[in-house]
Design a protein around this motif. Sequence first.
Motif, PDB file in Angstrom:
ATOM      1  N   ARG A 159       0.816  -1.190   0.024  1.00 17.40           N
ATOM      2  CA  ARG A 159       0.087   0.144   0.119  1.00 17.40           C
ATOM      3  C   ARG A 159       0.910   1.065   0.003  1.00 17.40           C
ATOM      4  N   ASP A 189      -8.931   9.090  -2.006  1.00 15.27           N
ATOM      5  CA  ASP A 189      -7.714   8.413  -2.695  1.00 15.27           C
ATOM      6  C   ASP A 189      -8.258   6.948  -3.268  1.00 15.27           C
ATOM      7  N   LEU A 190      -8.879   6.934  -4.241  1.00 19.11           N
ATOM      8  CA  LEU A 190      -9.523   5.789  -4.919  1.00 19.11           C
ATOM      9  C   LEU A 190      -8.670   4.554  -5.068  1.00 19.11           C
ATOM     10  N   GLN A 192      -6.699   3.662  -3.248  1.00 16.24           N
ATOM     11  CA  GLN A 192      -6.604   2.678  -1.815  1.00 16.24           C
ATOM     12  C   GLN A 192      -7.803   1.820  -1.796  1.00 16.24           C
ATOM     13  N   LEU A 193      -8.560   1.940  -2.520  1.00 19.63           N
ATOM     14  CA  LEU A 193      -9.744   1.051  -2.340  1.00 19.63           C
ATOM     15  C   LEU A 193      -9.383  -0.474  -3.025  1.00 19.63           C
TER      16      LEU A 193
END
Lengths: 464, 464
Positions: A159, A189-190, A192-193
Amino acid sequence: MTTDALTALTSALPPASWSRDADEIAPHARDWRGRVQGDTPLLLKPGNTQEVSRILGICHDRRIAVLPQGGNTGLVGGSTPKGEVLISLKRMNAIRAVDPANDSLTCEAGAILETVQTAAREAGRLFPLSLGAQGSAMIGGLISTNAGGVHVLRYGMMRELVLGLEAVLPGGRVVSDLAGLRKDNTGYDLKQLFIGAEGTLGVVTGATLKLFARPASTAVAVAAVADPAAAVELLSLMKEQTGGVCAFELMPRIGLDLVVAHVPGSRHPLGREADWCVLIEVSSGEPDRAGLLMEHALENAFERGLVSDAVIAQSEAQAAEFWRLRESIPEGEKAHGKAAKHDVSVPVSRMAAFMAEAAGLAETELEDAMVIAFGHVGDGNVHFNIARRTPGAGDDFLAQAAPVTARLYDLVDRHNGSISAEHGIGTIKQSEFLQRKPLEVELMRAIKGVIDPHAIMNPRVLLG
Amino acid sequence: MTTDALTALTSALPPASWSRDADEIAPHARDWRGRVQGDTPLLLKPGNTQEVSRILGICHDRRIAVLPQGGNTGLVGGSTPKGEVLISLKRMNAIRAVDPANDSLTCEAGAILETVQTAAREAGRLFPLSLGAQGSAMIGGLISTNAGGVHVLRYGMMRELVLGLEAVLPGGRVVSDLAGLRKDNTGYDLKQLFIGAEGTLGVVTGATLKLFARPASTAVAVAAVADPAAAVELLSLMKEQTGGVCAFELMPRIGLDLVVAHVPGSRHPLGREADWCVLIEVSSGEPDRAGLLMEHALENAFERGLVSDAVIAQSEAQAAEFWRLRESIPEGEKAHGKAAKHDVSVPVSRMAAFMAEAAGLAETELEDAMVIAFGHVGDGNVHFNIARRTPGAGDDFLAQAAPVTARLYDLVDRHNGSISAEHGIGTIKQSEFLQRKPLEVELMRAIKGVIDPHAIMNPRVLLG
């Protein structure tokens, strides 16, 4: 799945981008540890993002379930199909760009970790993610499972190493941010999904990764400690006195015994006196400095009685030998017999108490039990495995151990820990996960619902 | 808002937890830079998470719009109410726990950054986030805006410093993960949504933050470089040769001139020859080592012709003086007149080209324009401000500059950059944001829709 649906997919792709050949499919349909045997009607091997987009367009429209697969090295059954169409990213393996001035590297999802490490090295940089399966594991899978490994302590999990992603959404639209920006505060912060989503939200097709300056020197040592509590104390000391601890791995004597017994050419680095060892890696920005730092810090640790014996590798070969010992613990363990495995984490400050209680639980509840607890203690993550002392344990032992696993996870909860530190949920930990985090699961399902409304993405995995 | 709705809120809380006093409300209703004057019918000052939960339960049921506020130091109009009920976290300012063995600290959202830094220091640790407003900025706001600052290069933005969050959802349910785990791969990482969400998804009420070993030595230098391209090249050299660059800040002579002219007691560290300087901070895990590292690296930079002059601070006081120069650029700029400000980022490797084109644009399009571009060049982030060369520019200048801002953002796009590197979107950058990222905005709105279905959370901000 209807023939019609399969034809829709195959006719939308060039012949090189799909296969129904049983021999080609076989290795994709079995998991890394050989515990799960699956099946798929169709192996898709897209050659570029546009083909992935086409595939997810068709699957979305026709409600065809899809399982994306990287190097298939996962340990929780998350990448083994059971009837889903399989998308392997193996053909999308290009390193698209290396940008040393920006300390970044852009590659496709099918690039193998070792290839990425090499490309970074050739540009005078470091890509620090490092784990046992690095010769097979692919970047897309490492992102989708938020991989950990041995350098998390210094560089973070996957990550923290992702600057940006390209991903295809169910329906076929592509979200892409491969600019390699280090700072971008424009909304949620897309990416991260998708990191750690285990393929349940879309297909990661590319990534821009963070690179680092290569350390000018590295030192590796093995030190004997009395117990996990001393290991944790030693960790603090090493952090304070070297400023550069890259790895800090716990190795129990019992685990090293199995390596020495079963892995040819291996030997105890410190003799058999110590019940516990740690493998420590320290690095420095200065040439010839890491060894000195290691030496001084270990001397201090001796003086404080934290360490009873230690050896610093005198060559790269010896350092590699120490690392091979650490990495061979699963192999030694496997040769001894089957084991109930638990990839758990607790706050570092609770590690020692957790380990003592967990060992007590295993030894009380299971006859002839032998605890092999090793790994990333610097991150509060231990691979807490329970084997049978007598060699040759089989599936009957695993069945006996199953109730202990449930109680062990309760103990993890009481220590505010996680039942999956780095391996993820997949199918194997799903029921334990779903019952332990009801509110979070509800939110995750709601988010999944808006991104994948027809639930085509890896539908049996994680959220179920 | 109806009196009934206000009464529902005030009657659910103790008297200390709300205010309708105009004097108490006034500082909460104006923004940090004094550009936006807002208003609110009610200031809520919850004393604990349960009260926040009660508030968001009532607001959700009655569709009352809510704006959460930390230290109110934001720069994009995101924390100034316009009719919304205001929740200030200022009373929830406790440091709940410091855990040195786990390198973590848990606090409430209203804890001030400087207080957190101090608590970490007293435990022998470092909390590295550092920025101009640290005496006022609160942790909850710093999380909700994913704050940056001067140490991002080494330690990351706020996102990378958060181990876990406690947040209250619209409706009043509490999601909480304050265990301080470094590894937890159990599903989507929900906390990432709240980080940088600018208060549009819920109210962050607490956090567990990452601490670090304190560097044993630190060195600060100012070096003169020919241009931004040389600065970027110097950055690579410093990273490779010191292994410990903590900050790398660009300072144009034009900016230092303004500081020297307007900030009493300040002076040019290197004379006025160089058009560009960088402030460099290097740290080491060894005592008395950072200065040596800095010296050797700067010597190499001289030999390669990257640096024409440099001075290493000989005392903590001198280091503080160098930092004060850097931090005073906005003050010097303000004293000179109004300026059009742009917090933008591009890949580090494109920084020099971007800066040259952007300066050309400003100077061609605006008469009497003076570019003051400074800041976090090590992260690819520059505060690209355009002032009038003649002192005393006012709002008329800002009006003239507005079309240049739009063209500057187009240039940022062409360099794959971001129109908001660290300040966020708020209300001020909203229209530029919404039109530049349509697919991402659609996904963000869909996610917001399932978490905040009645759109009560900071409804004018970010997604609008």
